[in-house]
Design a protein around this motif. Structure first.
Motif, PDB file in Angstrom:
ATOM      1  N   GLU A  25       0.159  -0.997   0.000  1.00  0.00           N
ATOM      2  CA  GLU A  25       0.198   0.032  -0.026  1.00  0.00           C
ATOM      3  C   GLU A  25       0.703   1.102  -0.089  1.00  0.00           C
ATOM      4  OE1 GLU A  25      -3.715   2.389   2.767  1.00  0.00           O
ATOM      5  OE2 GLU A  25      -2.889   0.297   3.045  1.00  0.00           O
ATOM      6  N   ARG A  31       0.019   5.906  -7.556  1.00  0.00           N
ATOM      7  CA  ARG A  31      -0.428   5.650  -8.226  1.00  0.00           C
ATOM      8  C   ARG A  31      -2.121   5.968  -8.248  1.00  0.00           C
ATOM      9  NH1 ARG A  31      -0.336  -0.534 -10.160  1.00  0.00           N
ATOM     10  NH2 ARG A  31      -1.719   0.197 -11.736  1.00  0.00           N
ATOM     11  N   PHE A  32      -2.351   6.254  -6.691  1.00  0.00           N
ATOM     12  CA  PHE A  32      -3.509   6.715  -6.040  1.00  0.00           C
ATOM     13  C   PHE A  32      -3.752   7.388  -6.463  1.00  0.00           C
ATOM     14  CE2 PHE A  32      -3.308   2.737  -2.510  1.00  0.00           C
ATOM     15  CZ  PHE A  32      -3.491   1.691  -3.286  1.00  0.00           C
ATOM     16  N   VAL A  35      -5.487   8.656  -9.824  1.00  0.00           N
ATOM     17  CA  VAL A  35      -6.618   7.934  -9.547  1.00  0.00           C
ATOM     18  C   VAL A  35      -7.750   8.729  -8.694  1.00  0.00           C
ATOM     19  CG1 VAL A  35      -8.904   5.845  -8.462  1.00  0.00           C
ATOM     20  CG2 VAL A  35      -6.585   5.475  -9.134  1.00  0.00           C
ATOM     21  N   GLU A  36      -6.873   9.547  -7.582  1.00  0.00           N
ATOM     22  CA  GLU A  36      -7.984  10.589  -6.593  1.00  0.00           C
ATOM     23  C   GLU A  36      -8.115  11.510  -7.568  1.00  0.00           C
ATOM     24  OE1 GLU A  36      -5.557  11.205  -3.713  1.00  0.00           O
ATOM     25  OE2 GLU A  36      -6.173   8.759  -2.487  1.00  0.00           O
ATOM     26  N   LYS A 300      -8.857   2.140  -6.930  1.00  0.00           N
ATOM     27  CA  LYS A 300      -7.727   2.558  -6.011  1.00  0.00           C
ATOM     28  C   LYS A 300      -7.531   0.829  -5.381  1.00  0.00           C
ATOM     29  CE  LYS A 300      -7.119   5.157  -2.954  1.00  0.00           C
ATOM     30  NZ  LYS A 300      -7.067   6.626  -1.548  1.00  0.00           N
ATOM     31  N   SER A 301      -8.826   0.297  -5.622  1.00  0.00           N
ATOM     32  CA  SER A 301      -8.768  -0.862  -4.983  1.00  0.00           C
ATOM     33  C   SER A 301      -7.971  -2.383  -5.775  1.00  0.00           C
ATOM     34  CB  SER A 301     -10.574  -2.338  -4.280  1.00  0.00           C
ATOM     35  OG  SER A 301     -10.591  -0.904  -3.345  1.00  0.00           O
ATOM     36  N   TRP A 405     -12.364   2.009  -0.654  1.00  0.00           N
ATOM     37  CA  TRP A 405     -11.445   2.196  -0.367  1.00  0.00           C
ATOM     38  C   TRP A 405     -11.178   0.738   0.384  1.00  0.00           C
ATOM     39  CZ3 TRP A 405      -7.193  -0.057  -1.586  1.00  0.00           C
ATOM     40  CH2 TRP A 405      -5.291   0.095  -0.796  1.00  0.00           C
ATOM     41  N   LYS A 409     -10.130  -2.654   0.117  1.00  0.00           N
ATOM     42  CA  LYS A 409      -8.319  -3.140   0.693  1.00  0.00           C
ATOM     43  C   LYS A 409      -8.428  -4.717   1.280  1.00  0.00           C
ATOM     44  CE  LYS A 409      -4.739  -1.212   4.283  1.00  0.00           C
ATOM     45  NZ  LYS A 409      -4.844  -0.280   5.327  1.00  0.00           N
TER      46      LYS A 409
END
Length: 429
Positions: A25, A31-32, A35-36, A300-301, A405, A409
């Motif tokens: 994580e 990468r997160f 996406v945000e 994100k998942s 998200w 996770k």
């Protein structure tokens, strides 16, 4: 009690699994953030559409019977059209799934003697009987529609030359499937869909281009209708329902295409003007407003799944090297035992029906037994965390959804945990 203690004691996650996932994580943070940024852009786009069309509490009152004069339904149509960069929309609870919405769109515009071309290879399994690939009474082929399927090139890309050469005077609709379906190929980003539009238009400008948009809404900043597509079609129990819409589907695009579909869904005399909403306007509108944030969590998942299982040596799709255009993440698990253990972990992490263990069964529309896990608030909702896949080599499992998200996770950790307990995977130290 700390969060880590909660994972260990309440969920039974093994310390080595938890440590590995925490490390992954942290390393996926960049990468997160991408996406945000997309999620914030799409949230602003939907909010702007709601404001422009004056969404009001008065629009949440439902209608019965014919649904004549339902201003809430008409406003939601306008909001969908605005957000997706189109002129017309039909958002209806009477369309119960993506397959139903696609069938409605096809039968609305295709007639005996017309040709349907699928530009992106074999479509999703449940469409085989709609089209007639699997001979079925009442299918498009049964009604005299010609069907042509353009095989993808070895690298999974569209064969543009074959597509251009296949368009004839009888070609009425060219269909594009944005998501991967039950295949290991990557989906098609909007930039690639734009190139397909250019290929079709270079041959004939009057051919209708339709995109199966299921799983793709709000994953990118643009939708296919913003790059020249005539219509997009999808389900409200996938991305655009935000996990709140109880049922429904949508068809968004040009006036002719949408009105043709409306005549098929209801009747030639009714079209877009009717369709009772029975109190569903509020969850459909609220779900659409929440959808960009929900899709952000789902993506994100999916990225987390890709990072976790990719580092364990499993092949995944889409890989981090390509533009993501849909929410599902495919993991090639290599055995029915791994598929079963993974699905069991997802089910154990579900807020609903967590006490049940998934088993593979035959389902309508599919050729192989399907293993699936889905403890969802809305039956069949793939906007909620779920996984499914046909039990056949090479044993690919499709994971999608997640209203948040954090739930995605936990689901990933539980899936890995079940495989680890069964001795089906090793955790690197």
């Amino acid at each position: 009690m700390t969060l880590q203690d909660l994972f260990l004691e309440k969920f039974g996650i093994k310390p080595e699994v938890l440590e590995f996932c925490n490390k992954v994580e942290q390393e996926a943070a960049a990468r997160f953030r991408e996406v945000e940024e997309i999620g914030e852009f799409n949230q602003a786009k939907v909010l702007a559409a709601c404001i422009k069309h004056g969404l009001s509490e008065s629009h949440f009152a439902g209608t019965t019977g014919y649904g004549d004069g339902d201003i809430g339904r008409e406003t939601l149509d306008a909001i969908y059209a605005e957000a997706f960069g189109a002129d017309y929309a039909m958002v209806r609870m009477q369309m119960i799934s993506g397959t139903h919405a696609l069938s409605t769109a096809f039968f609305g515009s295709l007639r005996h003697g017309d040709e349907l071309i699928y530009a992106t290879g074999q479509p999703y399994d449940t469409l085989h009987r709609v089209i007639g690939i699997t001979p079925t009474q009442g299918s498009l082929i049964d009604h005299g529609v010609k069907y042509t399927q353009i095989a993808l090139l070895p690298d999974g890309s569209v064969d543009h030359q074959k597509l251009a050469d296949s368009i004839t005077k009888q070609t009425k609709v060219v269909a594009i499937q944005r998501s991967k379906g039950y295949s290991f190929q990557t989906g098609f980003p909007v930039s690639e869909i734009k190139k397909m539009v250019e290929t079709v238009r270079s041959v004939r400008k009057d051919v209708l281009i339709m995109v199966d948009n299921c799983y793709g809404e709000f994953v990118e900043k643009l939708e296919p209708t913003e790059v020249g597509v005539d219509a997009i079609v999808g389900s409200l129990i996938k991305n655009p329902g935000g996990g709140i819409a109880n049922t429904g589907g949508y068809i968004v695009g040009g006036q002719t295409f949408v009105e043709n579909a409306a005549r098929k869904l209801f009747s030639p005399a009714m079209g877009l003007q009717l369709g009772a909403t029975l109190g569903e306007n509020k969850p459909m509108a609220m779900g659409f407003f929440m959808a960009p944030n929900m899709v952000m969590g789902s993506v994100k998942s999916a990225i987390f799944m890709d990072e976790v299982f990719g580092r364990l040596g499993f092949k995944t799709s889409p890989p981090k090297t390509v533009t993501r255009t849909d929410t599902p993440q495919v993991i090639r698990l290599g055995s029915a035992e791994r598929m079963t253990a993974f699905s069991r972990g997802i089910q154990k992490a579900a807020p609903v029906d967590s006490m049940y263990a998934p088993e593979a069964v035959y389902m309508p529309g599919y050729a192989d037994p399907i293993i699936s896990a889905a403890g969802s608030f809305i039956q069949g909702s793939t906007s909620e965390l779920s996984c499914d896949g046909p039990i056949r080599p090479p044993y690919d499992l499709y994971v999608q959804g997640g209203l948040t998200w954090h739930h995605g996770k936990i689901g990933c950790m539980m899936a890995l945990n079940e495989m680890y307990i069964d001795g089906l995977v090793e955790i690197p130290k």
